[in-house]
Design a protein around this motif. Structure first.
Motif, mmCIF file in Angstrom:
data_model
loop_
_atom_site.group_PDB
_atom_site.id
_atom_site.type_symbol
_atom_site.label_atom_id
_atom_site.label_comp_id
_atom_site.label_asym_id
_atom_site.label_seq_id
_atom_site.Cartn_x
_atom_site.Cartn_y
_atom_site.Cartn_z
ATOM 1 N N PRO A 216 -2.346 -13.960 -60.946
ATOM 2 C CA PRO A 216 -3.647 -13.372 -60.606
ATOM 3 C C PRO A 216 -3.640 -12.663 -59.246
ATOM 4 C CG PRO A 216 -3.936 -15.619 -61.367
ATOM 5 C CD PRO A 216 -2.468 -15.397 -61.197
ATOM 6 N N PHE A 217 -2.853 -13.188 -58.319
ATOM 7 C CA PHE A 217 -2.777 -12.574 -57.001
ATOM 8 C C PHE A 217 -2.003 -11.259 -57.047
ATOM 9 C CE2 PHE A 217 -3.267 -17.123 -56.377
ATOM 10 C CZ PHE A 217 -4.395 -17.147 -55.564
ATOM 11 N N TYR A 218 -0.969 -11.191 -57.875
ATOM 12 C CA TYR A 218 -0.230 -9.942 -58.042
ATOM 13 C C TYR A 218 -1.122 -8.865 -58.663
ATOM 14 C CZ TYR A 218 3.919 -12.894 -57.413
ATOM 15 O OH TYR A 218 4.850 -13.764 -56.937
ATOM 16 N N ILE A 219 -1.861 -9.227 -59.689
ATOM 17 C CA ILE A 219 -2.746 -8.266 -60.362
ATOM 18 C C ILE A 219 -3.847 -7.802 -59.410
ATOM 19 C CG2 ILE A 219 -4.349 -7.952 -62.281
ATOM 20 C CD1 ILE A 219 -1.419 -8.084 -63.108
ATOM 21 N N SER A 220 -4.447 -8.742 -58.698
ATOM 22 C CA SER A 220 -5.523 -8.353 -57.777
ATOM 23 C C SER A 220 -4.993 -7.496 -56.635
ATOM 24 C CB SER A 220 -6.246 -9.588 -57.238
ATOM 25 O OG SER A 220 -5.349 -10.394 -56.496
ATOM 26 N N GLY A 221 -3.773 -7.735 -56.198
ATOM 27 C CA GLY A 221 -3.174 -6.891 -55.168
ATOM 28 C C GLY A 221 -2.983 -5.465 -55.638
ATOM 29 N N VAL A 222 -2.549 -5.299 -56.872
ATOM 30 C CA VAL A 222 -2.376 -3.954 -57.435
ATOM 31 C C VAL A 222 -3.731 -3.256 -57.571
ATOM 32 C CG1 VAL A 222 -1.703 -2.723 -59.527
ATOM 33 C CG2 VAL A 222 -0.212 -4.465 -58.585
ATOM 34 N N VAL A 223 -4.746 -3.985 -58.017
ATOM 35 C CA VAL A 223 -6.083 -3.398 -58.172
ATOM 36 C C VAL A 223 -6.649 -2.985 -56.813
ATOM 37 C CG1 VAL A 223 -8.461 -3.947 -58.835
ATOM 38 C CG2 VAL A 223 -6.572 -4.590 -60.323
ATOM 39 N N VAL A 224 -6.476 -3.818 -55.801
ATOM 40 C CA VAL A 224 -6.985 -3.484 -54.467
ATOM 41 C C VAL A 224 -6.248 -2.274 -53.898
ATOM 42 C CG1 VAL A 224 -7.082 -4.312 -52.084
ATOM 43 C CG2 VAL A 224 -7.868 -5.769 -53.944
ATOM 44 N N LEU A 225 -4.936 -2.215 -54.038
ATOM 45 C CA LEU A 225 -4.187 -1.061 -53.541
ATOM 46 C C LEU A 225 -4.579 0.221 -54.263
ATOM 47 C CD1 LEU A 225 -0.627 -2.555 -52.992
ATOM 48 C CD2 LEU A 225 -2.316 -1.918 -51.284
ATOM 49 N N TYR A 226 -4.815 0.147 -55.572
ATOM 50 C CA TYR A 226 -5.268 1.323 -56.316
ATOM 51 C C TYR A 226 -6.639 1.779 -55.816
ATOM 52 C CZ TYR A 226 -6.848 4.275 -60.118
ATOM 53 O OH TYR A 226 -7.331 5.323 -60.828
ATOM 54 N N GLY A 227 -7.539 0.830 -55.575
ATOM 55 C CA GLY A 227 -8.871 1.177 -55.086
ATOM 56 C C GLY A 227 -8.840 1.794 -53.702
ATOM 57 N N VAL A 228 -8.016 1.260 -52.821
ATOM 58 C CA VAL A 228 -7.900 1.815 -51.470
ATOM 59 C C VAL A 228 -7.320 3.221 -51.524
ATOM 60 C CG1 VAL A 228 -6.653 1.553 -49.283
ATOM 61 C CG2 VAL A 228 -7.787 -0.408 -50.309
ATOM 62 N N ASN A 229 -6.321 3.438 -52.380
ATOM 63 C CA ASN A 229 -5.728 4.766 -52.520
ATOM 64 C C ASN A 229 -6.742 5.768 -53.065
ATOM 65 O OD1 ASN A 229 -3.780 6.801 -52.600
ATOM 66 N ND2 ASN A 229 -3.205 6.261 -54.682
ATOM 67 N N ALA A 230 -7.503 5.373 -54.066
ATOM 68 C CA ALA A 230 -8.504 6.268 -54.641
ATOM 69 C C ALA A 230 -9.595 6.595 -53.615
ATOM 70 C CB ALA A 230 -9.125 5.638 -55.881
ATOM 71 N N PHE A 231 -10.029 5.597 -52.862
ATOM 72 C CA PHE A 231 -11.063 5.821 -51.846
ATOM 73 C C PHE A 231 -10.542 6.720 -50.727
ATOM 74 C CE2 PHE A 231 -13.712 4.263 -48.218
ATOM 75 C CZ PHE A 231 -14.916 4.761 -48.683
ATOM 76 N N ALA A 232 -9.288 6.559 -50.324
ATOM 77 C CA ALA A 232 -8.709 7.413 -49.294
ATOM 78 C C ALA A 232 -8.608 8.852 -49.777
ATOM 79 C CB ALA A 232 -7.335 6.891 -48.892
ATOM 80 N N ASN A 233 -8.275 9.056 -51.040
ATOM 81 C CA ASN A 233 -8.221 10.414 -51.584
ATOM 82 C C ASN A 233 -9.602 11.052 -51.628
ATOM 83 O OD1 ASN A 233 -5.454 10.405 -51.930
ATOM 84 N ND2 ASN A 233 -5.594 9.588 -54.009
ATOM 85 N N VAL A 234 -10.618 10.270 -51.963
ATOM 86 C CA VAL A 234 -11.982 10.796 -51.980
ATOM 87 C C VAL A 234 -12.416 11.179 -50.568
ATOM 88 C CG1 VAL A 234 -14.392 10.121 -52.339
ATOM 89 C CG2 VAL A 234 -12.691 9.642 -54.082
ATOM 90 N N ARG B 256 -4.361 17.679 -40.179
ATOM 91 C CA ARG B 256 -3.609 16.454 -40.455
ATOM 92 C C ARG B 256 -3.729 16.015 -41.910
ATOM 93 N NH1 ARG B 256 -6.537 12.965 -36.103
ATOM 94 N NH2 ARG B 256 -8.168 14.177 -37.072
ATOM 95 N N ASN B 257 -4.597 16.672 -42.673
ATOM 96 C CA ASN B 257 -4.802 16.329 -44.078
ATOM 97 C C ASN B 257 -3.630 16.867 -44.893
ATOM 98 O OD1 ASN B 257 -5.720 15.834 -46.622
ATOM 99 N ND2 ASN B 257 -7.661 16.905 -46.403
ATOM 100 N N PRO B 258 -2.872 16.001 -45.573
ATOM 101 C CA PRO B 258 -1.720 16.490 -46.341
ATOM 102 C C PRO B 258 -2.118 17.325 -47.555
ATOM 103 C CG PRO B 258 -1.983 14.129 -46.626
ATOM 104 C CD PRO B 258 -2.983 14.549 -45.610
ATOM 105 N N ALA B 259 -3.363 17.206 -48.019
ATOM 106 C CA ALA B 259 -3.800 17.984 -49.178
ATOM 107 C C ALA B 259 -4.418 19.322 -48.774
ATOM 108 C CB ALA B 259 -4.819 17.181 -49.982
#
Length: 59
Positions: free
Chosen positions: A18-36, A48-51
């Protein structure tokens, strides 16, 4: 005599899934929020924006 001592047959990965799955979900959410946030009007033209489009690289 072993370097790490006696080995115990304790499961590690199975109770931790459960901790591995939740870690992946949190990292995906942080990445998506940073892209937004990187595509907002305030930071869209930041050098400084790479995009961001770099007009100097086109020449």
């Amino acid at each position: 005599m072993s370097l790490l001592g006696k080995k115990f047959p304790a499961p590690v990965a199975r109770p931790m899934w459960p901790f591995y799955i939740s870690g992946v979900v949190v990292l995906y959410g942080v990445n998506a929020f940073a892209n937004v946030l990187a595509n907002t009007d305030e930071f869209k033209n930041d050098p400084r924006n790479p995009a961001a489009k770099n007009p100097k690289a086109d020449h």
